[in-house]
Design a protein around this motif. Structure first.
Motif, PDB file in Angstrom:
ATOM      1  N   ASP A  83      40.819  25.062  -5.308  1.00 10.45           N
ATOM      2  CA  ASP A  83      40.315  25.879  -6.474  1.00 10.45           C
ATOM      3  C   ASP A  83      39.287  26.905  -6.265  1.00 10.45           C
ATOM      4  N   LEU A  84      39.334  28.007  -6.446  1.00 13.81           N
ATOM      5  CA  LEU A  84      38.759  29.291  -6.121  1.00 13.81           C
ATOM      6  C   LEU A  84      37.931  29.943  -7.313  1.00 13.81           C
ATOM      7  N   THR A  87      43.367  30.219  -8.026  1.00 13.24           N
ATOM      8  CA  THR A  87      43.628  28.838  -7.247  1.00 13.24           C
ATOM      9  C   THR A  87      44.744  29.285  -6.058  1.00 13.24           C
ATOM     10  N   ALA A  88      44.856  28.557  -4.824  1.00 15.35           N
ATOM     11  CA  ALA A  88      45.564  28.791  -3.954  1.00 15.35           C
ATOM     12  C   ALA A  88      46.429  27.603  -3.443  1.00 15.35           C
ATOM     13  N   LEU A  89      47.485  27.787  -3.002  1.00 10.88           N
ATOM     14  CA  LEU A  89      48.265  26.540  -2.538  1.00 10.88           C
ATOM     15  C   LEU A  89      49.044  27.075  -1.109  1.00 10.88           C
ATOM     16  N   LEU A 132      46.967  32.497  -7.016  1.00 17.96           N
ATOM     17  CA  LEU A 132      47.142  32.875  -7.916  1.00 17.96           C
ATOM     18  C   LEU A 132      46.152  33.029  -9.079  1.00 17.96           C
ATOM     19  N   PRO A 133      46.044  34.139  -9.533  1.00 16.62           N
ATOM     20  CA  PRO A 133      44.713  34.408 -10.647  1.00 16.62           C
ATOM     21  C   PRO A 133      44.989  33.413 -11.838  1.00 16.62           C
ATOM     22  N   SER A 162      39.044  26.567   2.604  1.00 18.86           N
ATOM     23  CA  SER A 162      38.628  25.993   1.502  1.00 18.86           C
ATOM     24  C   SER A 162      39.860  24.855   1.008  1.00 18.86           C
ATOM     25  N   LEU A 163      40.992  24.973   1.555  1.00 20.80           N
ATOM     26  CA  LEU A 163      42.183  24.102   1.040  1.00 20.80           C
ATOM     27  C   LEU A 163      42.021  23.044   1.679  1.00 20.80           C
TER      28      LEU A 163
END
Length: 418
Positions: A250-251, A257-259, A274-275, A299-300
């Motif tokens: 979660d950013l 967010t990122a995956l 993803l915004p 951060s993941l």
């Protein structure tokens, strides 16, 4: 005695890249790294990745401005590699502009070449990522020994003589080589009209990636679903589904967010940023310009995620001269260009075009991607028990990257319409 030539001859820089689903799931893969000798030192590889990511962001910003609303897919690594080959033959202000514009860590040709060699050699025996370089030289114009040796030994690039005056045949030779190296995904990279008797060199980098997801999306879970193009318009697309443990972040600083979706038997993965908002891509991209990719990957953390991701394909072609000029690399295109380290003859040279083509195909089994560039000189957290799965639904425009373990950006882009 120096020849008097009114107009420098042309150098072409061509890049091509592609990504596609890997259908042969029983593919036998060779080790990505042959020995510790070709493994980059951690600090050096991270610095290279940081500089490449910055170059990628700079190029992406120009491409997005040039083609607003369009899907973008490109290989920053391919573009940078091809231009770096030209840099080895440059001098003076032309060389300085390329050092700065490409974000190179050194201004010494041998050190520049070694940096790229370590990446190229690390994947030399890979069955899923293939990178190839080539220089096509006009008949009767031999390369200078130092330039030839750096390309051959460090960029693993062979030289081939062609007669550019026979432009149709020369273009067919170059394009045939690119097609072969990109699994026939990148075709007609260079038009025959771009070549003539004044052409002296065409530098080409081709990169092809075909990877299977470590966790494949079951085909029976793919169904039509809504993808929002903006705040109002939407389309129905085939949406893949999967519940699995992935690295996720979660950013809040990016309002996104990122995956990370890893590929089987490799150190490569797709990173999707993803915004949070359906219309948040532009704001996200502004923030990404000052956010290192490594900051996102660090951060993941691994957690249970329910993923919904559209199947997508994208093709992209662009002539990069305006982008290079906007990034401060302008002298290379003028009659005052300094490429005196390329040919044995004192022929004045300049870059006439930089052409980049890229393709990506993402489906349940994996990703296939390809790109070619041609330059013509005329973080981890502990899992909690019974954790509620995170929802990562890619239902609106997003950014993507294909990275290695050092966050080296091999491919990058955005999907805005399906």
């Amino acid at each position: 005695m120096k020849r008097s030539t009114p107009h420098p001859r042309s150098i072409w820089i061509l890049t091509a890249c592609w990504l596609l689903p890997l259908l042969c799931l029983a593919l036998s893969l060779s080790p990505l790294v042959r020995s510790a000798d070709v493994t980059m030192a951690n600090a050096a590889s991270q610095e290279y990745a940081r500089r490449l990511a910055l170059f990628s962001i700079n190029v992406y910003g120009k491409l997005a401005a040039q083609k607003p609303g369009e899907n973008i897919v490109f290989s920053p690594f391919s573009i940078q590699t091809c231009a770096a080959m030209a840099r080895l033959g440059a001098e003076g202000e032309t060389a300085t502009q390329l050092d700065h514009g490409l974000g190179l860590a050194s201004s010494d040709a041998a050190e520049i070449a070694q940096t790229f060699h370590e990446v190229l050699a690390a994947y030399q025996d890979s069955q899923i990522l293939r990178i190839a370089n080539k220089i096509f030289v006009m008949d009767g114009y031999p390369l200078r020994q130092e330039f030839d040796e750096l390309l051959t030994k460090q960029f693993l690039s062979a030289a081939q003589n062609v007669n550019f005056a026979k432009n149709v045949e020369a273009a067919a030779t170059i394009n045939g080589w690119v097609e072969q190296r990109t699994n026939n995904l990148i075709k007609d990279l260079i038009p025959s009209s771009a070549l003539d008797a004044n052409s002296r060199l065409v530098l080409v980098n081709a990169i092809h990636f075909k990877g299977t997801w470590q966790h494949q999306f079951p085909k029976h879970a793919t169904r039509p679903d809504t993808f929002y193009l903006d705040g109002e318009r939407s389309v129905q697309v085939p949406m893949m589904g999967l519940k699995e443990r992935f690295r996720y972040a979660d950013l809040p600083a990016l309002d996104a967010t990122a995956l990370e979706l890893p590929y089987k038997d490799s150190d490569l993965s797709m990173l999707i940023v993803l915004p949070n908002s359906r219309t948040g891509l532009a704001a996200l991209e502004d923030k990404l310009r000052i956010t290192p990719l490594s900051q996102i990957t660090q951060s993941l953390h691994k957690t249970q995620v329910v993923v919904r991701l559209p199947k997508f394909k994208a093709e992209f072609q662009v002539e990069l001269t305006p982008v290079f000029k906007q990034l401060g690399m302008s002298k290379m295109f003028t009659d005052q260009a300094e490429f005196g380290k390329m040919l044995q003859s004192p022929e004045p040279l300049k870059v006439s075009a930089i052409i980049h083509k890229a393709f990506i195909d993402v489906n349940e089994e994996g990703t296939e991607a390809a790109a070619a560039t041609g330059m013509s000189l005329v973080f981890r957290s502990l899992p909690s028990a019974r954790q509620v799965p995170i929802r990562f639904f890619v239902e609106h425009p997003f950014n993507f990257y294909i990275l290695n373990k050092d966050a080296t950006a091999l491919f990058a882009g955005s999907i805005q319409k399906l």
